[in-house]
Design a protein around this motif. Structure first.
Motif, PDB file in Angstrom:
ATOM      1  N   UNK A  57      -3.661 -17.758 -42.925  1.00  0.00           N
ATOM      2  CA  UNK A  57      -4.010 -16.505 -43.609  1.00  0.00           C
ATOM      3  C   UNK A  57      -3.053 -15.377 -43.239  1.00  0.00           C
ATOM      4  N   UNK A  58      -2.297 -15.573 -42.143  1.00  0.00           N
ATOM      5  CA  UNK A  58      -1.407 -14.514 -41.667  1.00  0.00           C
ATOM      6  C   UNK A  58       0.068 -14.846 -41.828  1.00  0.00           C
ATOM      7  N   UNK A  59       0.371 -15.743 -42.759  1.00  0.00           N
ATOM      8  CA  UNK A  59       1.772 -16.139 -42.947  1.00  0.00           C
ATOM      9  C   UNK A  59       2.603 -15.015 -43.544  1.00  0.00           C
ATOM     10  N   UNK A  60       1.915 -14.048 -44.167  1.00  0.00           N
ATOM     11  CA  UNK A  60       2.651 -12.986 -44.860  1.00  0.00           C
ATOM     12  C   UNK A  60       2.916 -13.337 -46.314  1.00  0.00           C
ATOM     13  N   UNK A  88      -2.785  -8.512 -36.342  1.00  0.00           N
ATOM     14  CA  UNK A  88      -1.718  -7.511 -36.290  1.00  0.00           C
ATOM     15  C   UNK A  88      -0.490  -7.989 -37.056  1.00  0.00           C
ATOM     16  N   UNK A  89      -0.026  -7.128 -37.963  1.00  0.00           N
ATOM     17  CA  UNK A  89       1.119  -7.480 -38.795  1.00  0.00           C
ATOM     18  C   UNK A  89       1.679  -6.195 -39.383  1.00  0.00           C
ATOM     19  N   UNK A  90       2.760  -6.288 -40.169  1.00  0.00           N
ATOM     20  CA  UNK A  90       3.252  -5.089 -40.856  1.00  0.00           C
ATOM     21  C   UNK A  90       2.233  -4.700 -41.919  1.00  0.00           C
ATOM     22  N   UNK A 126      -4.530  -3.466 -27.452  1.00  0.00           N
ATOM     23  CA  UNK A 126      -3.781  -3.179 -26.232  1.00  0.00           C
ATOM     24  C   UNK A 126      -2.386  -3.803 -26.300  1.00  0.00           C
ATOM     25  N   UNK A 127      -1.416  -3.063 -25.739  1.00  0.00           N
ATOM     26  CA  UNK A 127      -0.050  -3.602 -25.678  1.00  0.00           C
ATOM     27  C   UNK A 127       0.194  -4.385 -24.387  1.00  0.00           C
ATOM     28  N   UNK A 128      -0.776  -4.372 -23.495  1.00  0.00           N
ATOM     29  CA  UNK A 128      -0.556  -5.036 -22.195  1.00  0.00           C
ATOM     30  C   UNK A 128      -0.513  -6.554 -22.352  1.00  0.00           C
ATOM     31  N   UNK A 129       0.397  -7.177 -21.612  1.00  0.00           N
ATOM     32  CA  UNK A 129       0.468  -8.634 -21.627  1.00  0.00           C
ATOM     33  C   UNK A 129      -0.840  -9.197 -21.091  1.00  0.00           C
ATOM     34  N   UNK A 130      -1.351 -10.193 -21.752  1.00  0.00           N
ATOM     35  CA  UNK A 130      -2.674 -10.734 -21.380  1.00  0.00           C
ATOM     36  C   UNK A 130      -3.658 -10.291 -22.447  1.00  0.00           C
ATOM     37  N   UNK A 131      -4.121  -9.018 -22.363  1.00  0.00           N
ATOM     38  CA  UNK A 131      -5.021  -8.533 -23.419  1.00  0.00           C
ATOM     39  C   UNK A 131      -4.419  -8.637 -24.827  1.00  0.00           C
ATOM     40  N   UNK A 132      -3.112  -8.440 -24.934  1.00  0.00           N
ATOM     41  CA  UNK A 132      -2.479  -8.492 -26.256  1.00  0.00           C
ATOM     42  C   UNK A 132      -2.517  -9.883 -26.857  1.00  0.00           C
ATOM     43  N   UNK A 133      -2.565 -10.905 -25.990  1.00  0.00           N
ATOM     44  CA  UNK A 133      -2.545 -12.277 -26.494  1.00  0.00           C
ATOM     45  C   UNK A 133      -1.275 -12.525 -27.280  1.00  0.00           C
ATOM     46  N   UNK A 134      -1.389 -13.147 -28.458  1.00  0.00           N
ATOM     47  CA  UNK A 134      -0.197 -13.495 -29.246  1.00  0.00           C
ATOM     48  C   UNK A 134       0.092 -12.471 -30.344  1.00  0.00           C
ATOM     49  N   UNK A 135      -0.592 -11.313 -30.290  1.00  0.00           N
ATOM     50  CA  UNK A 135      -0.343 -10.312 -31.347  1.00  0.00           C
ATOM     51  C   UNK A 135       1.041  -9.690 -31.175  1.00  0.00           C
ATOM     52  N   UNK A 136       1.843  -9.592 -32.260  1.00  0.00           N
ATOM     53  CA  UNK A 136       3.219  -9.105 -32.139  1.00  0.00           C
ATOM     54  C   UNK A 136       3.283  -7.631 -31.728  1.00  0.00           C
ATOM     55  N   UNK A 137       3.963  -7.405 -30.602  1.00  0.00           N
ATOM     56  CA  UNK A 137       4.087  -6.075 -29.997  1.00  0.00           C
ATOM     57  C   UNK A 137       4.547  -5.025 -31.001  1.00  0.00           C
ATOM     58  N   UNK A 138       5.528  -5.404 -31.858  1.00  0.00           N
ATOM     59  CA  UNK A 138       6.159  -4.361 -32.688  1.00  0.00           C
ATOM     60  C   UNK A 138       5.219  -3.766 -33.734  1.00  0.00           C
ATOM     61  N   UNK A 280       6.024 -27.048 -35.966  1.00  0.00           N
ATOM     62  CA  UNK A 280       6.767 -25.825 -35.632  1.00  0.00           C
ATOM     63  C   UNK A 280       5.921 -24.645 -36.088  1.00  0.00           C
ATOM     64  N   UNK A 281       6.043 -23.540 -35.344  1.00  0.00           N
ATOM     65  CA  UNK A 281       5.207 -22.386 -35.634  1.00  0.00           C
ATOM     66  C   UNK A 281       6.030 -21.125 -35.700  1.00  0.00           C
ATOM     67  N   UNK A 282       5.622 -20.190 -36.580  1.00  0.00           N
ATOM     68  CA  UNK A 282       6.370 -18.935 -36.690  1.00  0.00           C
ATOM     69  C   UNK A 282       6.134 -18.032 -35.486  1.00  0.00           C
ATOM     70  N   UNK A 283       5.103 -18.325 -34.661  1.00  0.00           N
ATOM     71  CA  UNK A 283       4.927 -17.485 -33.469  1.00  0.00           C
ATOM     72  C   UNK A 283       5.878 -17.914 -32.342  1.00  0.00           C
TER      73      UNK A 283
END
Ligand SMILES: [Zn+2]
Length: 381
Positions: A57-60, A88-90, A126-138, A280-283
Motif C-alpha cells: 500500500x506504500x509503494x507510491x 510516513x512518505x512524501x 519521533x526521529x530517534x533511532x528505535x522509536x522511528x522504526x523503518x519510517x524514512x527520516x526525510x 528485494x525490498x525498497x526499504x
C-alpha cells in the motif's frame, strides 16, 4: 434471499444455524443434537495493514485495482474489515495512495464496506533511532493540522485513525483537534516522557500502536514510556502477535494488564502470504522470509523487516502459545477492534450486519472455509 450457515458457536461450542435474510442475521437457532467440526465466528478486523501477498500500500504507485485485490486476499484470510495503513512518505505519495483507496471504495460496494477507514501512521513521528522504526527520516515532520486537513478532505473523511508521537511540538493540540472530529489518536513511534503521555491522554488519545515495538533497544528501568502507556487505563493497545515481534512473556503481561482493551493487529507487509524465500525490498537490501514466517534483513538476520503474518496467523499464535483461548483470541481480532473503532460493543446476534467467517480447526490452528461480508459470500475454499 435466505442463506443459512451451520457450525459451532465460537464462544460456546454449541451447534447453531445462522439464518441470513437481506444481508442481516435474521435469527440464530440452536441445534443441540448436531455435532459440527466447523466454527462460526465474527469476521476479523485488522486496524493495521501495510500490504499483503505482493501488494504494497506504500509503494507510491498504488492502484485502485490493487486495493480491490488486497481486500479479496484479506477476505480469504477471514478479514472482513480493515484499515489500510499509510506510513510516513512524501505528501505526493500519501495523496496518490489516498486517491487509489477512495476510487476502490467508490467502485466496489463491498470493498468500500470492508475498508473501515484509513490509518495514517506518520509522518508526525519521533526521529530517534528505535522509536522511528523503518519510517524514512526525510519525510518525518511535526504535526501540521493544515496538511492533515487537506489529506482528510481528499480522502472524503476516510482517515479514521492516526498514529503519532505526542512529544512533538504542537502534538497535544493536534490530538485535541483530532478527538473533536472523531479521528482515533494512537500513540506510537514515540519517545515521550510519562508527563507527555498523560497530557496526550487528557487531550483525547485513546490507544497505543503496537506497544513494545518501535522502541529504543534499551530504556531506563522506570519510569519509561512503556510502563506509562501500560498504566494509562484510558489507552487501548495493539499487539503484533506474529510470534516474532514480541516475546510471549511480554504479550502475557500486556494482556493481563489490559484484559478488555488489548487488540491484535497484523501490521502485515506485502511479504505476508508469500512463500518462503529471498525478496528485494525498497526499504533497502534483500529480505528473507523463513519457512516459520519470520521476515528479516538478509545482511543482519537479527533485524526484523516487518511482519509477514496475517491477522489469522496472529490469532493462531495466541492459541498455540496458550496466550489466549479460542473465543478470546478471536474477540481480540474481531469484536474488540470493532468496539474500539465504533465505540459500541457488537456481538453475533440478530439484526447485526453479517460479517461472518466459518473456520475449520486443524493441527496448525484455524483455517478459513467461508467468508461472508455484509451477508454475501465473498470467499469459499
Ligand atoms: Zn509502526
Amino acid at each position: 434471499m435466505t442463506t443459512t450457515i451451520k457450525g459451532a458457536n465460537y464462544k460456546t461450542g454449541d451447534s447453531i444455524e445462522v439464518q441470513i435474510v437481506d444481508n442481516l442475521i435474521s435469527q440464530i437457532v440452536g441445534h443441540p443434537s448436531e455435532n459440527s467440526s466447523q466454527i462460526i465466528a465474527p469476521g476479523l478486523v485488522d486496524l493495521q495493514v501495510n500490504g499483503f501477498k505482493g501488494i504494497d500500500l506504500n509503494s507510491g504507485e498504488l492502484t485502485e485495482d490493487e486495493v480491490i485485490q488486497i481486500t479479496q486476499f484479506l477476505w480469504e484470510e477471514g478479514v472482513t474489515a480493515f484499515l489500510p495503513t499509510l506510513i510516513t512518505n512524501s505528501s505526493a505519495k500519501i495523496e496518490s495512495a489516498i486517491d487509489a483507496i477512495v476510487q476502490a471504495c467508490d467502485k466496489k460496494v463491498l470493498v468500500g464496506k470492508s475498508i473501515l477507514g484509513i490509518h495514517l501512521e506518520g509522518p508526525f513521528l519521533s526521529k530517534e533511532d528505535g522509536p522511528r522504526g523503518a519510517h524514512p527520516m526525510e519525510h518525518i515532520q511535526n504535526p501540521d493540522w493544515q496538511l492533515f486537513s487537506e489529506w482528510q478532505e481528499r480522502s472524503g473523511n476516510r482517515i479514521k485513525k492516526i498514529t503519532l508521537a505526542p512529544e512533538l511540538p504542537g502534538a497535544v493540540e493536534f490530538i485535541g483537534r483530532c478527538a473533536e472530529v472523531g479521528v482515533l489518536v494512537s500513540l506510537g513511534h514515540t519517545a515521550a516522557s510519562p508527563e507527555k503521555i498523560q497530557e496526550a491522554v487528557k487531550a483525547g488519545a485513546k490507544m497505543s500502536t503496537h506497544l513494545g515495538n518501535a522502541a529504543h533497544l534499551s530504556l531506563p528501568r522506570h519510569p519509561n514510556y512503556i510502563w506509562e502507556q501500560l498504566a494509562s487505563d484510558e489507552l487501548w493497545i495493539s499487539l503484533i502477535a506474529d510470534g516474532f515481534h514480541l516475546p510471549e512473556s511480554v504479550i502475557k503481561v500486556f494482556t493481563k494488564v489490559k484484559p478488555n482493551t488489548s487488540i491484535l493487529v497484523s501490521d502485515s507487509t506485502k511479504f505476508a502470504g508469500l512463500s518462503a524465500g529471498t525478496y528485494s525490498s525498497h526499504i533497502g537490501g534483500d529480505i528473507e522470509l523463513s519457512t516459520e514466517g519470520r521476515l528479516f534483513m538478509k545482511r543482519s538476520p537479527e533485524l526484523l523487516a516487518g511482519s509477514a503474518q496475517s491477522l489469522l496467523g496472529c490469532v493462531n499464535h495466541m492459541m498455540k502459545s496458550d496466550l489466549a483461548n479460542l473465543p478470546t483470541a478471536i474477540d481480540m481480532a474481531s469484536l474488540k477492534p470493532m468496539e474500539l473503532m465504533s465505540g459500541t460493543l457488537q456481538k453475533l446476534n440478530s439484526k447485526s450486519p453479517t460479517d461472518i467467517v466459518v473456520f475449520e480447526k486443524g493441527k496448525s490452528g484455524l483455517s478459513v472455509i467461508k467468508t461472508f461480508k455484509s451477508g454475501q459470500l465473498v470467499f469459499t475454499r
